[in-house]
Write a protein that holds these residues in place. Structure first.
Motif, PDB file in Angstrom:
ATOM      1  N   SER A   2       5.099  -3.608 -15.288  1.00 16.02           N
ATOM      2  CA  SER A   2       3.772  -3.257 -15.782  1.00 16.02           C
ATOM      3  C   SER A   2       2.796  -3.255 -14.617  1.00 16.02           C
ATOM      4  O   SER A   2       3.053  -3.865 -13.582  1.00 16.02           O
ATOM      5  N   PHE A   3       1.698  -2.568 -14.815  1.00 16.59           N
ATOM      6  CA  PHE A   3       0.663  -2.590 -13.783  1.00 16.59           C
ATOM      7  C   PHE A   3      -0.704  -2.563 -14.433  1.00 16.59           C
ATOM      8  O   PHE A   3      -0.864  -2.108 -15.558  1.00 16.59           O
ATOM      9  N   GLU A   4      -1.674  -3.068 -13.696  1.00 18.63           N
ATOM     10  CA  GLU A   4      -3.068  -3.083 -14.128  1.00 18.63           C
ATOM     11  C   GLU A   4      -3.909  -2.393 -13.070  1.00 18.63           C
ATOM     12  O   GLU A   4      -3.701  -2.594 -11.878  1.00 18.63           O
ATOM     13  N   VAL A   5      -4.867  -1.619 -13.507  1.00 19.57           N
ATOM     14  CA  VAL A   5      -5.822  -0.995 -12.593  1.00 19.57           C
ATOM     15  C   VAL A   5      -6.941  -2.001 -12.356  1.00 19.57           C
ATOM     16  O   VAL A   5      -7.590  -2.441 -13.291  1.00 19.57           O
ATOM     17  N   LYS A   6      -7.148  -2.368 -11.106  1.00 26.98           N
ATOM     18  CA  LYS A   6      -8.191  -3.345 -10.753  1.00 26.98           C
ATOM     19  C   LYS A   6      -9.522  -2.676 -10.438  1.00 26.98           C
ATOM     20  O   LYS A   6     -10.575  -3.201 -10.772  1.00 26.98           O
ATOM     21  N   SER A   7      -9.481  -1.511  -9.781  1.00 20.45           N
ATOM     22  CA  SER A   7     -10.732  -0.815  -9.463  1.00 20.45           C
ATOM     23  C   SER A   7     -10.442   0.638  -9.113  1.00 20.45           C
ATOM     24  O   SER A   7      -9.326   0.998  -8.767  1.00 20.45           O
ATOM     25  N   CYS A   8     -11.464   1.455  -9.249  1.00 19.95           N
ATOM     26  CA  CYS A   8     -11.408   2.880  -8.886  1.00 19.95           C
ATOM     27  C   CYS A   8     -12.684   3.229  -8.140  1.00 19.95           C
ATOM     28  O   CYS A   8     -13.757   2.775  -8.534  1.00 19.95           O
ATOM     29  N   GLU A  33       0.691  -4.863  -9.723  1.00 20.88           N
ATOM     30  CA  GLU A  33       1.940  -4.561 -10.429  1.00 20.88           C
ATOM     31  C   GLU A  33       2.826  -5.800 -10.514  1.00 20.88           C
ATOM     32  O   GLU A  33       2.911  -6.575  -9.564  1.00 20.88           O
ATOM     33  N   ARG A  34       3.483  -5.956 -11.670  1.00 23.25           N
ATOM     34  CA  ARG A  34       4.467  -7.006 -11.868  1.00 23.25           C
ATOM     35  C   ARG A  34       5.816  -6.342 -12.139  1.00 23.25           C
ATOM     36  O   ARG A  34       5.953  -5.570 -13.085  1.00 23.25           O
ATOM     37  N   PHE A  35       6.805  -6.672 -11.288  1.00 22.35           N
ATOM     38  CA  PHE A  35       8.133  -6.077 -11.431  1.00 22.35           C
ATOM     39  C   PHE A  35       9.181  -7.104 -11.038  1.00 22.35           C
ATOM     40  O   PHE A  35       9.207  -7.577  -9.905  1.00 22.35           O
ATOM     41  N   MET A  36      10.025  -7.476 -11.979  1.00 21.75           N
ATOM     42  CA  MET A  36      11.118  -8.419 -11.759  1.00 21.75           C
ATOM     43  C   MET A  36      10.647  -9.717 -11.104  1.00 21.75           C
ATOM     44  O   MET A  36      11.238 -10.205 -10.142  1.00 21.75           O
ATOM     45  N   GLY A  37       9.548 -10.262 -11.599  1.00 17.10           N
ATOM     46  CA  GLY A  37       9.031 -11.527 -11.091  1.00 17.10           C
ATOM     47  C   GLY A  37       8.204 -11.429  -9.825  1.00 17.10           C
ATOM     48  O   GLY A  37       7.677 -12.425  -9.349  1.00 17.10           O
ATOM     49  N   THR A  38       8.085 -10.252  -9.263  1.00 10.76           N
ATOM     50  CA  THR A  38       7.308 -10.063  -8.047  1.00 10.76           C
ATOM     51  C   THR A  38       5.972  -9.413  -8.403  1.00 10.76           C
ATOM     52  O   THR A  38       5.929  -8.453  -9.158  1.00 10.76           O
ATOM     53  N   GLU A  39       4.903  -9.942  -7.845  1.00  3.72           N
ATOM     54  CA  GLU A  39       3.574  -9.366  -8.058  1.00  3.72           C
ATOM     55  C   GLU A  39       3.095  -8.731  -6.761  1.00  3.72           C
ATOM     56  O   GLU A  39       3.204  -9.338  -5.694  1.00  3.72           O
ATOM     57  N   THR A  40       2.581  -7.511  -6.877  1.00  2.63           N
ATOM     58  CA  THR A  40       2.163  -6.752  -5.700  1.00  2.63           C
ATOM     59  C   THR A  40       0.820  -6.100  -5.970  1.00  2.63           C
ATOM     60  O   THR A  40       0.578  -5.580  -7.056  1.00  2.63           O
ATOM     61  N   ASP A  41      -0.052  -6.117  -4.974  1.00  2.00           N
ATOM     62  CA  ASP A  41      -1.316  -5.394  -5.019  1.00  2.00           C
ATOM     63  C   ASP A  41      -1.248  -4.253  -4.008  1.00  2.00           C
ATOM     64  O   ASP A  41      -0.822  -4.457  -2.870  1.00  2.00           O
ATOM     65  N   LEU A  72      -3.469   8.372 -14.232  1.00  2.00           N
ATOM     66  CA  LEU A  72      -2.997   6.994 -14.390  1.00  2.00           C
ATOM     67  C   LEU A  72      -2.402   6.765 -15.776  1.00  2.00           C
ATOM     68  O   LEU A  72      -1.418   6.023 -15.917  1.00  2.00           O
ATOM     69  N   ASN A  73      -2.960   7.388 -16.802  1.00  2.00           N
ATOM     70  CA  ASN A  73      -2.400   7.263 -18.150  1.00  2.00           C
ATOM     71  C   ASN A  73      -0.999   7.859 -18.217  1.00  2.00           C
ATOM     72  O   ASN A  73      -0.108   7.295 -18.857  1.00  2.00           O
ATOM     73  N   LYS A  74      -0.782   8.990 -17.549  1.00  2.00           N
ATOM     74  CA  LYS A  74       0.556   9.582 -17.510  1.00  2.00           C
ATOM     75  C   LYS A  74       1.534   8.654 -16.793  1.00  2.00           C
ATOM     76  O   LYS A  74       2.675   8.478 -17.227  1.00  2.00           O
ATOM     77  N   LEU A  75       1.092   8.063 -15.693  1.00  2.00           N
ATOM     78  CA  LEU A  75       1.937   7.133 -14.955  1.00  2.00           C
ATOM     79  C   LEU A  75       2.267   5.913 -15.809  1.00  2.00           C
ATOM     80  O   LEU A  75       3.409   5.458 -15.853  1.00  2.00           O
ATOM     81  N   LYS A  76       1.278   5.397 -16.522  1.00  2.00           N
ATOM     82  CA  LYS A  76       1.481   4.234 -17.393  1.00  2.00           C
ATOM     83  C   LYS A  76       2.489   4.558 -18.494  1.00  2.00           C
ATOM     84  O   LYS A  76       3.353   3.740 -18.811  1.00  2.00           O
ATOM     85  N   GLN A  77       2.410   5.751 -19.080  1.00  2.00           N
ATOM     86  CA  GLN A  77       3.365   6.150 -20.113  1.00  2.00           C
ATOM     87  C   GLN A  77       4.785   6.197 -19.561  1.00  2.00           C
ATOM     88  O   GLN A  77       5.727   5.779 -20.220  1.00  2.00           O
ATOM     89  N   ARG A  78       4.949   6.700 -18.332  1.00  2.00           N
ATOM     90  CA  ARG A  78       6.283   6.747 -17.721  1.00  2.00           C
ATOM     91  C   ARG A  78       6.824   5.347 -17.478  1.00  2.00           C
ATOM     92  O   ARG A  78       8.014   5.110 -17.630  1.00  2.00           O
ATOM     93  N   HIS A  79       5.952   4.414 -17.097  1.00  2.00           N
ATOM     94  CA  HIS A  79       6.382   3.039 -16.854  1.00  2.00           C
ATOM     95  C   HIS A  79       6.743   2.323 -18.147  1.00  2.00           C
ATOM     96  O   HIS A  79       7.589   1.443 -18.143  1.00  2.00           O
ATOM     97  N   ASP A  80       6.103   2.683 -19.254  1.00  2.00           N
ATOM     98  CA  ASP A  80       6.337   2.000 -20.525  1.00  2.00           C
ATOM     99  C   ASP A  80       7.567   2.515 -21.263  1.00  2.00           C
ATOM    100  O   ASP A  80       8.055   1.856 -22.175  1.00  2.00           O
TER     101      ASP A  80
END
Length: 93
Positions: A2-8, A33-41, A72-80
């Motif tokens: 999953s990922f969160e948008v922090k700023s634009c 972004e959170r992926f397999m226990g790793t958090e990345t900005d 970003l919404n399209k990207l979020k849909q692909r991730h979900d």
């Protein structure tokens, strides 16, 4: 995953080189972004465009940010989506 948008923010924009009434630019998006226990900005620079024949500068910026939001919404849909979705078979005609 999953990922969160922090700023634009709109980095820059200007008229399209060949298409009158169109504005192009770049929007920088900061993501957490959170992926397999790793958090990345990290940051993404998205190329954006909008049809802006007679808009003011704040309206142009809003239109460019709206285009970035759609991307970003399209990207979020692909991730979900599940990794291997079951696709219905297509009958030959």
């Amino acid at each position: 995953m999953s990922f969160e948008v922090k700023s634009c923010e709109v980095l820059y924009f200007g008229p399209h080189r060949t298409i009158a009434g169109r504005t192009t630019g770049v929007v920088r998006v900061k993501i957490h972004e959170r992926f397999m226990g790793t958090e990345t900005d990290y940051s993404l620079d998205l190329k954006v465009r909008a049809e802006t024949s007679a808009l003011s500068t704040p309206e142009i910026r809003s239109a460019l940010l709206a285009h970035a939001a759609r991307q970003l919404n399209k990207l979020k849909q692909r991730h979900d989506r599940p990794a291997n979705p079951v696709r219905p078979s297509i009958a030959a005609e």
